[in-house]
Motif scaffolding. Sequence first.
Motif, PDB file in Angstrom:
ATOM      1  N   MET A   1      10.294 -16.500  -3.806  1.00 21.66           N
ATOM      2  CA  MET A   1       9.461 -15.297  -3.910  1.00 21.66           C
ATOM      3  C   MET A   1      10.262 -14.140  -4.505  1.00 21.66           C
ATOM      4  SD  MET A   1       7.001 -15.370  -0.540  1.00 21.66           S
ATOM      5  CE  MET A   1       8.307 -15.572   0.672  1.00 21.66           C
ATOM      6  N   ALA A   2      11.518 -14.026  -4.104  1.00 18.30           N
ATOM      7  CA  ALA A   2      12.382 -12.986  -4.666  1.00 18.30           C
ATOM      8  C   ALA A   2      12.570 -13.177  -6.164  1.00 18.30           C
ATOM      9  CB  ALA A   2      13.736 -12.992  -3.961  1.00 18.30           C
ATOM     10  N   LEU A   3      12.726 -14.421  -6.589  1.00 14.90           N
ATOM     11  CA  LEU A   3      12.906 -14.698  -8.021  1.00 14.90           C
ATOM     12  C   LEU A   3      11.660 -14.326  -8.807  1.00 14.90           C
ATOM     13  CD1 LEU A   3      14.766 -18.147  -8.000  1.00 14.90           C
ATOM     14  CD2 LEU A   3      15.729 -15.843  -8.073  1.00 14.90           C
TER      15      LEU A   3
ATOM     16  N   LEU B   1      -2.403  -7.836   4.053  1.00 17.93           N
ATOM     17  CA  LEU B   1      -1.143  -8.569   3.909  1.00 17.93           C
ATOM     18  C   LEU B   1      -0.436  -8.849   5.218  1.00 17.93           C
ATOM     19  CD1 LEU B   1       0.390  -6.818   0.765  1.00 17.93           C
ATOM     20  CD2 LEU B   1      -1.165  -8.773   0.870  1.00 17.93           C
ATOM     21  N   GLY B   2      -0.852  -8.203   6.308  1.00 15.41           N
ATOM     22  CA  GLY B   2      -0.119  -8.338   7.556  1.00 15.41           C
ATOM     23  C   GLY B   2       1.231  -7.658   7.459  1.00 15.41           C
ATOM     24  N   ASN B   3       2.092  -7.952   8.414  1.00 13.35           N
ATOM     25  CA  ASN B   3       3.430  -7.370   8.438  1.00 13.35           C
ATOM     26  C   ASN B   3       4.343  -8.199   7.536  1.00 13.35           C
ATOM     27  OD1 ASN B   3       6.025  -6.464   9.032  1.00 13.35           O
ATOM     28  ND2 ASN B   3       5.593  -6.169  11.205  1.00 13.35           N
ATOM     29  N   THR B   4       4.714  -7.645   6.401  1.00 11.76           N
ATOM     30  CA  THR B   4       5.594  -8.346   5.452  1.00 11.76           C
ATOM     31  C   THR B   4       7.030  -7.846   5.546  1.00 11.76           C
ATOM     32  OG1 THR B   4       4.781  -6.808   3.755  1.00 11.76           O
ATOM     33  CG2 THR B   4       3.814  -9.015   3.792  1.00 11.76           C
TER      34      THR B   4
ATOM     35  N   TRP C   1       2.109 -11.746  11.069  1.00 17.91           N
ATOM     36  CA  TRP C   1       3.077 -11.857   9.985  1.00 17.91           C
ATOM     37  C   TRP C   1       2.503 -12.412   8.693  1.00 17.91           C
ATOM     38  CZ3 TRP C   1       6.860  -9.190  11.924  1.00 17.91           C
ATOM     39  CH2 TRP C   1       7.064  -9.195  13.318  1.00 17.91           C
ATOM     40  N   GLY C   2       3.002 -11.878   7.587  1.00 18.05           N
ATOM     41  CA  GLY C   2       2.655 -12.359   6.260  1.00 18.05           C
ATOM     42  C   GLY C   2       3.894 -12.449   5.394  1.00 18.05           C
ATOM     43  N   ASP C   3       3.758 -13.125   4.254  1.00 17.57           N
ATOM     44  CA  ASP C   3       4.876 -13.351   3.340  1.00 17.57           C
ATOM     45  C   ASP C   3       4.716 -12.516   2.067  1.00 17.57           C
ATOM     46  OD1 ASP C   3       5.720 -15.303   5.154  1.00 17.57           O
ATOM     47  OD2 ASP C   3       4.668 -16.902   4.076  1.00 17.57           O
ATOM     48  N   GLY C   4       5.836 -12.148   1.458  1.00 18.10           N
ATOM     49  CA  GLY C   4       5.790 -11.425   0.189  1.00 18.10           C
ATOM     50  C   GLY C   4       7.161 -10.912  -0.200  1.00 18.10           C
TER      51      GLY C   4
END
Length: 332
Positions: free
Chosen positions: A69-71, A289-292, A173-176
């Motif tokens: 995801m960072a990339l 998005l929830g808590n990212t 929780w969410g991702d991003g």
Amino acid sequence: MYLAALFLLCLTPAFLPVYIHQVAAYLPAEVITNDHFTRLNGLSHEWITERTGIRARRKAAAGENTNTMALEATRRVLTQTTAFPSGAVDLIVAGTYTPHDTIYTVAHAVQRELNVSDIPVVSISSACSSLLNAVEIVEGYFALGKASRALVVVSEHNTAYNNEQDTVAGHLWGDGAAALLLTKERLAPADLHVRSVLTGGAGNVGKADHAVTLKPVEKGIVMPHGKDVFLHACTYMTRVTQQIMERSNLSVSDITYLIPHQANLRITKNVLQQLGLSEDRAVSNIEELGNTGCAGAAIALADTWAQLQPGHKVVVTVFGGGYSYGAMLLER
């Protein structure tokens, strides 16, 4: 003696311009609505939204992780500019508390993606305040003359650690991920001037030692003391926002937008009330998005970027587990 002292004073970050040239975000495609938790453990959509404001969150797909995801966020931010080629990056600072690998860190993965050798590469973890600590690290490298064009990346893979069966915090929780390009000099009129950054730790107060924990060997993310987190988040986010405004002789009427850590909509509303800011001045993405984690405020900044006009001022204010906190004042 006077000239030497003045020279050292001028080298400090407070007197050294730092600019955010671009920011971009990446979000996984899969959307997890509250209905998922209703089916899983009986928590209703109404119950979740009333307590958190969250209606949905994103979940990384199989094969995705903190590094991937960072990339993708890094690729996106670099495509938004021709003034900052990837080969010009001379410092990488990455933040996460949900690492894919604690040795070959997210910062190293970004360096490999850019194929830039022999530069400082730093990964940090200060819970949800990592974004602002990363910017402070950039300030320090710039002030020491060790870098001039930095890439800050924040990425969280919360669902890799989360226990969805946990009815206290499993639905939060969410991702991003998000990436920011920072420079010593202004590259474009739309660049944001980082006027001030202020961070601190309050690990010695309240239940900071176990209010929110992530112990990979034992279990995933747990939040047994949500009320303590709520109270201290409201206190510290309000206080540090007031402090950073006072540093620049500003009042709340001078602030165009407040970007709070995206943890709970009730925290945001409480901070707004204490500051005397209307709800339309806050940028919020937690609903969808929830808590990212430490990526949340950076994702919100990316969403707000196009709306900012010359003279607009933005305060980013954060609070995280371990009771780390901070605020950053930006101006276009």
